[in-house]
Scaffold this motif. Structure first.
Motif, mmCIF file in Angstrom:
data_model
loop_
_atom_site.group_PDB
_atom_site.id
_atom_site.type_symbol
_atom_site.label_atom_id
_atom_site.label_comp_id
_atom_site.label_asym_id
_atom_site.label_seq_id
_atom_site.Cartn_x
_atom_site.Cartn_y
_atom_site.Cartn_z
ATOM 1 N N ASN A 149 -40.079 -14.368 -0.976
ATOM 2 C CA ASN A 149 -39.193 -13.230 -1.578
ATOM 3 C C ASN A 149 -39.569 -12.510 -3.009
ATOM 4 O O ASN A 149 -38.638 -11.576 -3.566
ATOM 5 C CB ASN A 149 -37.824 -13.553 -1.491
ATOM 6 N N GLY A 150 -40.422 -13.333 -3.639
ATOM 7 C CA GLY A 150 -40.957 -12.864 -5.033
ATOM 8 C C GLY A 150 -39.859 -12.959 -5.972
ATOM 9 O O GLY A 150 -39.911 -12.339 -6.988
ATOM 10 N N MET A 151 -38.968 -13.697 -5.828
ATOM 11 C CA MET A 151 -37.842 -13.998 -6.604
ATOM 12 C C MET A 151 -38.137 -14.698 -7.869
ATOM 13 O O MET A 151 -39.180 -15.580 -8.280
ATOM 14 C CB MET A 151 -36.691 -14.918 -6.157
ATOM 15 N N SER A 152 -37.599 -14.297 -9.222
ATOM 16 C CA SER A 152 -38.157 -14.849 -10.416
ATOM 17 C C SER A 152 -37.484 -16.330 -10.459
ATOM 18 O O SER A 152 -36.463 -16.558 -9.875
ATOM 19 C CB SER A 152 -37.603 -14.177 -11.694
ATOM 20 N N HIS A 153 -37.902 -16.956 -11.659
ATOM 21 C CA HIS A 153 -37.185 -18.457 -11.732
ATOM 22 C C HIS A 153 -35.611 -18.314 -11.845
ATOM 23 O O HIS A 153 -34.961 -18.996 -11.333
ATOM 24 C CB HIS A 153 -37.860 -19.006 -13.028
ATOM 25 N N LEU A 160 -29.151 -20.454 -6.368
ATOM 26 C CA LEU A 160 -28.972 -21.882 -5.913
ATOM 27 C C LEU A 160 -28.233 -22.498 -6.977
ATOM 28 O O LEU A 160 -27.638 -23.953 -6.643
ATOM 29 C CB LEU A 160 -30.197 -22.857 -5.824
ATOM 30 N N ASN A 161 -27.667 -21.993 -7.911
ATOM 31 C CA ASN A 161 -26.992 -22.822 -9.071
ATOM 32 C C ASN A 161 -27.350 -23.926 -9.816
ATOM 33 O O ASN A 161 -26.706 -24.895 -9.770
ATOM 34 C CB ASN A 161 -25.498 -22.857 -8.495
ATOM 35 N N ILE A 162 -28.558 -23.745 -10.025
ATOM 36 C CA ILE A 162 -29.195 -24.866 -10.782
ATOM 37 C C ILE A 162 -29.899 -24.214 -11.998
ATOM 38 O O ILE A 162 -29.984 -23.062 -12.045
ATOM 39 C CB ILE A 162 -30.337 -25.443 -9.723
ATOM 40 N N ALA A 163 -30.566 -25.203 -12.870
ATOM 41 C CA ALA A 163 -31.069 -24.748 -14.145
ATOM 42 C C ALA A 163 -32.368 -24.039 -13.673
ATOM 43 O O ALA A 163 -32.991 -24.434 -12.965
ATOM 44 C CB ALA A 163 -31.076 -26.006 -15.085
ATOM 45 N N ASP A 164 -32.851 -23.117 -14.690
ATOM 46 C CA ASP A 164 -34.209 -22.641 -14.602
ATOM 47 C C ASP A 164 -35.138 -23.734 -14.784
ATOM 48 O O ASP A 164 -36.325 -23.551 -14.156
ATOM 49 C CB ASP A 164 -34.520 -21.753 -15.779
ATOM 50 N N ASN A 169 -39.596 -26.932 -12.545
ATOM 51 C CA ASN A 169 -40.016 -28.365 -12.335
ATOM 52 C C ASN A 169 -40.443 -28.470 -10.545
ATOM 53 O O ASN A 169 -41.514 -29.180 -10.185
ATOM 54 C CB ASN A 169 -38.920 -29.413 -12.649
ATOM 55 N N GLN A 170 -39.756 -27.951 -9.864
ATOM 56 C CA GLN A 170 -39.777 -27.857 -8.404
ATOM 57 C C GLN A 170 -41.021 -27.275 -7.894
ATOM 58 O O GLN A 170 -41.711 -27.700 -6.944
ATOM 59 C CB GLN A 170 -38.503 -27.609 -7.790
ATOM 60 N N LEU A 171 -41.432 -25.910 -8.520
ATOM 61 C CA LEU A 171 -42.466 -25.440 -8.165
ATOM 62 C C LEU A 171 -43.809 -26.030 -8.677
ATOM 63 O O LEU A 171 -44.552 -26.080 -7.813
ATOM 64 C CB LEU A 171 -42.387 -23.889 -9.003
ATOM 65 N N VAL A 172 -43.633 -26.468 -9.932
ATOM 66 C CA VAL A 172 -44.797 -27.256 -10.505
ATOM 67 C C VAL A 172 -45.144 -28.425 -9.334
ATOM 68 O O VAL A 172 -46.244 -28.531 -8.899
ATOM 69 C CB VAL A 172 -44.537 -27.875 -11.925
ATOM 70 N N LYS A 173 -44.103 -29.330 -9.078
ATOM 71 C CA LYS A 173 -44.312 -30.284 -8.277
ATOM 72 C C LYS A 173 -44.974 -29.833 -6.636
ATOM 73 O O LYS A 173 -45.726 -30.561 -6.148
ATOM 74 C CB LYS A 173 -43.042 -31.243 -8.088
ATOM 75 N N ALA A 174 -44.445 -28.691 -6.196
ATOM 76 C CA ALA A 174 -44.806 -28.094 -4.680
ATOM 77 C C ALA A 174 -46.209 -27.713 -4.969
ATOM 78 O O ALA A 174 -47.140 -28.253 -4.137
ATOM 79 C CB ALA A 174 -44.038 -26.835 -4.814
ATOM 80 N N LEU A 175 -46.566 -27.270 -5.980
ATOM 81 C CA LEU A 175 -48.215 -26.822 -6.128
ATOM 82 C C LEU A 175 -48.948 -27.961 -6.453
ATOM 83 O O LEU A 175 -50.045 -28.075 -5.645
ATOM 84 C CB LEU A 175 -48.519 -25.964 -7.356
#
Length: 200
Positions: A149-153, A160-164, A169-175
Motif C-alpha cells: 500500500n506504500g503507507m508511511s511508518h 494500527l494504533n501503535i508507536a512509530d 522495528n517490525q520492518l527491520v526485523k521483517a527484512l
C-alpha cells in the motif's frame, strides 16, 4: 581488409590511445559500451541503481588502469568480465546484499511467472514470498501495508494504533528475517553461482 578486421584494428588504435590517457578515445569507448554494460548489469543484479553505479565504477577502473591494460582481442569481453567480477564482489558484501534483497522485496508485489524472467531470479522471488508468508501475523501485516500500500511508518502506526518506533522495528526485523531466509535456502548462493557461470 574485412569489416571485422577493420573493427579490430580500430579497437587496437583506440586502446593504444587510451593507454596514453587520450580523453577522446575513452569517450568513444564509453559511448560504445556504457549502455550495453548497463543492460548486462541490470540482467544480473535486477537493480538500475546498482547497475548505474557498476558501470560508473567499471569505466573509472578502465581509465585508472589504462596505462597497464593488456587487452589482446576485443574490448567488449574485457568490459563484460570486469562488470561481472565487480557485481560478484558487490553481492558478497553485506550492505549490497541488503540493497539487493530490498530490490527483490520491492519486486515481489508485481511478481508473475513471466517466462522472460531468469529462472534464478524467479526462484529468488519465490523464496522471498515464502519468507514473507512465514512472518508473524502483525509483522507480516505491517510489512505488507508498507510494501503493497506504500503507507508511511506514521500512517501504519495510526492505522494500527501503535508507536512509530514499533513499526520501524517490525520492518527491520521483517527484512532481516527475509534476508536470513534467502541465505539459509541458498538463494543468494544460487545467484552467485549463476553470476560466476554467466557467459559473455
Amino acid at each position: 581488409m574485412t569489416k571485422g578486421d577493420k573493427m579490430i584494428l580500430d579497437e587496437q588504435q583506440l586502446l593504444l590511445r587510451l593507454k596514453k590517457h587520450d580523453q577522446e578515445a575513452f569517450t568513444v569507448i564509453y559511448n560504445t559500451y556504457a549502455k550495453k554494460l548497463f543492460r548486462y548489469a541490470v540482467k544480473i543484479i535486477k537493480s538500475s541503481e546498482i547497475a548505474e553505479d557498476t558501470v560508473h565504477d567499471v569505466f573509472v577502473k578502465l581509465w585508472n588502469d589504462a596505462p597497464s591494460l593488456n587487452i589482446e582481442s576485443s574490448i567488449q569481453p574485457y568490459l563484460y568480465k570486469v562488470t561481472r567480477n565487480h557485481l560478484l564482489n558487490l553481492i558478497t558484501r553485506e550492505g549490497v546484499q541488503d540493497r539487493f534483497i530490498n530490490e527483490i522485496v520491492s519486486t515481489t508485489k508485481d511478481f508473475t511467472q513471466n517466462t522472460e524472467d531468469t529462472l534464478v531470479y524467479r526462484e529468488t522471488l519465490e523464496k522471498t514470498m515464502q519468507a514473507i508468508d512465514k512472518l508473524p501475523a502483525q509483522r507480516k501485516l505491517i510489512f505488507e501495508m508498507r510494501r503493497n500500500n506504500g503507507m508511511s511508518h506514521s500512517q501504519i502506526a495510526r492505522e494500527l494504533n501503535i508507536a512509530d518506533s514499533t513499526v520501524n522495528n517490525q520492518l527491520v526485523k521483517a527484512l532481516k528475517y527475509i534476508k536470513n531466509h534467502l541465505l539459509a535456502n541458498g538463494a543468494i548462493g544460487v545467484l552467485l553461482t549463476a553470476l560466476l557461470l554467466l557467459k559473455n
